[in-house]
Structure formats: C-alpha cells, structure tokens
Design an enzyme around this catalytic site. Structure first.
Site, PDB file in Angstrom:
ATOM      1  N   LYS A  39      38.665 -16.054  -9.490  1.00  0.00           N
ATOM      2  CA  LYS A  39      38.702 -15.208 -10.689  1.00  0.00           C
ATOM      3  C   LYS A  39      39.297 -13.832 -10.350  1.00  0.00           C
ATOM      4  O   LYS A  39      39.443 -13.483  -9.175  1.00  0.00           O
ATOM      5  CB  LYS A  39      37.281 -15.071 -11.246  1.00  0.00           C
ATOM      6  CG  LYS A  39      36.688 -16.397 -11.750  1.00  0.00           C
ATOM      7  CD  LYS A  39      35.285 -16.174 -12.311  1.00  0.00           C
ATOM      8  CE  LYS A  39      34.686 -17.477 -12.841  1.00  0.00           C
ATOM      9  NZ  LYS A  39      33.346 -17.247 -13.435  1.00  0.00           N
ATOM     10  N   ASN A  75      31.295 -13.440 -10.575  1.00  0.00           N
ATOM     11  CA  ASN A  75      30.866 -14.436  -9.569  1.00  0.00           C
ATOM     12  C   ASN A  75      32.030 -15.077  -8.822  1.00  0.00           C
ATOM     13  O   ASN A  75      31.904 -16.158  -8.253  1.00  0.00           O
ATOM     14  CB  ASN A  75      29.907 -15.473 -10.179  1.00  0.00           C
ATOM     15  CG  ASN A  75      30.536 -16.282 -11.278  1.00  0.00           C
ATOM     16  OD1 ASN A  75      31.707 -16.084 -11.616  1.00  0.00           O
ATOM     17  ND2 ASN A  75      29.779 -17.200 -11.836  1.00  0.00           N
ATOM     18  N   HIS A 103      35.571 -20.131  -9.861  1.00  0.00           N
ATOM     19  CA  HIS A 103      35.222 -21.194 -10.801  1.00  0.00           C
ATOM     20  C   HIS A 103      35.443 -22.531 -10.119  1.00  0.00           C
ATOM     21  O   HIS A 103      36.389 -22.701  -9.353  1.00  0.00           O
ATOM     22  CB  HIS A 103      36.113 -21.143 -12.053  1.00  0.00           C
ATOM     23  CG  HIS A 103      36.012 -22.408 -12.867  1.00  0.00           C
ATOM     24  ND1 HIS A 103      35.005 -22.637 -13.761  1.00  0.00           N
ATOM     25  CD2 HIS A 103      36.769 -23.547 -12.849  1.00  0.00           C
ATOM     26  CE1 HIS A 103      35.152 -23.851 -14.289  1.00  0.00           C
ATOM     27  NE2 HIS A 103      36.214 -24.421 -13.754  1.00  0.00           N
TER      28      HIS A 103
HETATM   29  P1  IDP Z   1      29.979 -22.051 -13.974  1.00  0.00           P
HETATM   30  O1  IDP Z   1      31.103 -21.050 -13.806  1.00  0.00           O
HETATM   31  O2  IDP Z   1      29.068 -22.060 -12.791  1.00  0.00           O
HETATM   32  O3  IDP Z   1      30.479 -23.424 -14.352  1.00  0.00           O
HETATM   33  P2  IDP Z   1      29.193 -21.649 -16.773  1.00  0.00           P
HETATM   34  O4  IDP Z   1      27.827 -21.817 -17.302  1.00  0.00           O
HETATM   35  O5  IDP Z   1      30.232 -22.660 -17.185  1.00  0.00           O
HETATM   36  O6  IDP Z   1      29.084 -21.534 -15.183  1.00  0.00           O
HETATM   37  O7  IDP Z   1      29.692 -20.200 -17.233  1.00  0.00           O
HETATM   38  C1  IDP Z   1      31.009 -19.807 -17.094  1.00  0.00           C
HETATM   39  C2  IDP Z   1      31.073 -18.379 -16.568  1.00  0.00           C
HETATM   40  O8  IDP Z   1      30.662 -17.474 -17.580  1.00  0.00           O
HETATM   41  C3  IDP Z   1      30.138 -18.129 -15.392  1.00  0.00           C
HETATM   42  O9  IDP Z   1      30.766 -18.416 -14.155  1.00  0.00           O
HETATM   43  C4  IDP Z   1      29.793 -16.668 -15.531  1.00  0.00           C
HETATM   44  O10 IDP Z   1      30.733 -15.844 -14.848  1.00  0.00           O
HETATM   45  C5  IDP Z   1      29.909 -16.427 -17.024  1.00  0.00           C
HETATM   46  N1  IDP Z   1      28.597 -16.441 -17.673  1.00  0.00           N
HETATM   47  C6  IDP Z   1      27.821 -17.528 -17.906  1.00  0.00           C
HETATM   48  N2  IDP Z   1      26.704 -17.176 -18.552  1.00  0.00           N
HETATM   49  C7  IDP Z   1      26.772 -15.841 -18.741  1.00  0.00           C
HETATM   50  C8  IDP Z   1      25.907 -14.883 -19.359  1.00  0.00           C
HETATM   51  O11 IDP Z   1      24.836 -15.208 -19.883  1.00  0.00           O
HETATM   52  N3  IDP Z   1      26.334 -13.598 -19.338  1.00  0.00           N
HETATM   53  C9  IDP Z   1      27.513 -13.216 -18.771  1.00  0.00           C
HETATM   54  N4  IDP Z   1      28.359 -14.095 -18.192  1.00  0.00           N
HETATM   55  C10 IDP Z   1      27.992 -15.389 -18.178  1.00  0.00           C
END
Ligand code: IDP
Length: 152
Positions: free
Chosen positions: A12, A115, A118
């Site tokens: 990212k 984070n 992806h």
């Molecule tokens: P993943 O990246 O581990 O598959 P997902 O649940 O698909 O996780 O979420 C996509 C991305 O959106 C996450 O990597 C994170 O950076 C962001 N994200 C997920 N939930 C939240 C939230 O509640 N607040 C802010 N960012 C979030």
C-alpha cells in the site's frame, strides 16, 4: 495441492513511501514463492471501488480510498503451493496491533488504516483481484530453477 495457485499481494502507499517494498518482496521470495507479476501503479477510485467492493458504503471507506490513492501501490502476483493462505500468514492479521513480531504487519505497522500491505483472502478473491489489477499479458509464466530445491 497445486503449485500454480496464485495470490495478489500489494504494498500500500504507506509501505511504498516508507521504503518497505524490497523487504516485503523478500518475505515471499525467501519463502520460496515465485513472482509472476509486478508493477507500480497509481490506483484510481474506480479500481479501488471494485477491489474493495465488499467495503463500499462502510464509514471507513472514503478515508481508506483516499489513502489508497495518496501514492503509488506496488501490485504483485505470487505463485506456489498454498500461496493464498500462506500469504495471509506472512502479512499477519488486519490490525497490526494484533500481531506478534514476525509478520509484515506485526513488524512494520501500528494503525489499522496504515497496515502496509494487502493480500487476497481466498483463491476466489485472488483470481478476481489479479484480473482486476493485471492484464493477462502482464503475467509471466516461467520455470524457476529453484523449484526442485523447494518442492519434493
Ligand atoms: P484485509 O486487508 O486484512 O483483507 P479488510 O477487512 O478487507 O482487511 O479491510 C480492508 C482494509 O481496510 C484493511 O486492510 C484496513 O487497512 C482497512 N480497514 C478495515 N477496517 C477498517 C476500519 O474499521 N477502520 C479503518 N480502516 C479499516
């Protein structure tokens, strides 16, 4: 288990800005996975809305998309046995604070919205994401000379 399973892994904008791309690529290379596609891309809202279709309309979505458009993303495709599941293990849990050191997110991240990387969460989403981010001709089929030292 198929050695030709593929997953989509992206560094990212925070990971690119922080100069972490080579370290993240190394995690997958060191494990024995084969790189079959790689490019630096400035994503637009349309691509991200398709990529994160399951999150469209959620409260965090607009901020997340503007962050994902804030700089280049390193898009990669990796191939090998069980690579989708193992890729998620290499990345660590979505929230960096939930991870012990040893995973990418546990080693390099703190906040949920920063984070670093992806990774596809299933073979089905991997196939969908790969075709979204890459044209067929951008993926390279090649034989790794290391395969016989990695697979028995
Ligand atoms: P993943 O990246 O581990 O598959 P997902 O649940 O698909 O996780 O979420 C996509 C991305 O959106 C996450 O990597 C994170 O950076 C962001 N994200 C997920 N939930 C939240 C939230 O509640 N607040 C802010 N960012 C979030």
């Amino acid at each position: 288990m198929s050695h030709s399973e593929r997953t989509f892994i992206a560094v990212k904008p925070d990971g690119v800005q922080r100069g972490l791309t080579s370290k993240i690529l190394a995690r997958f290379e060191d494990r024995g996975y084969k790189l079959v596609g790689i490019k630096l891309i400035q994503a637009d809202e349309q691509l991200l809305s398709q990529h994160y279709a399951e999150h469209v309309g959620k409260p965090f979505f607009p901020k997340m998309v503007s962050f994902m458009m804030s700089g280049p993303i390193l898009a990669t495709v990796w191939e090998g046995k069980d690579v989708v599941k193992q890729g998620r293990v290499i990345l660590g849990a979505t929230n960096p604070l939930s991870n012990a050191p040893g995973t990418i997110r546990g080693d390099f991240g703190i906040d949920l919205g920063r984070n670093v990387c992806h990774g596809s969460d299933s073979v089905e989403s991997a196939n969908r994401e790969i075709s979204l981010w890459f044209k067929k001709e951008e993926l390279v089929q090649w034989e790794s000379n290391q395969a016989k030292w990695i697979y028995e």
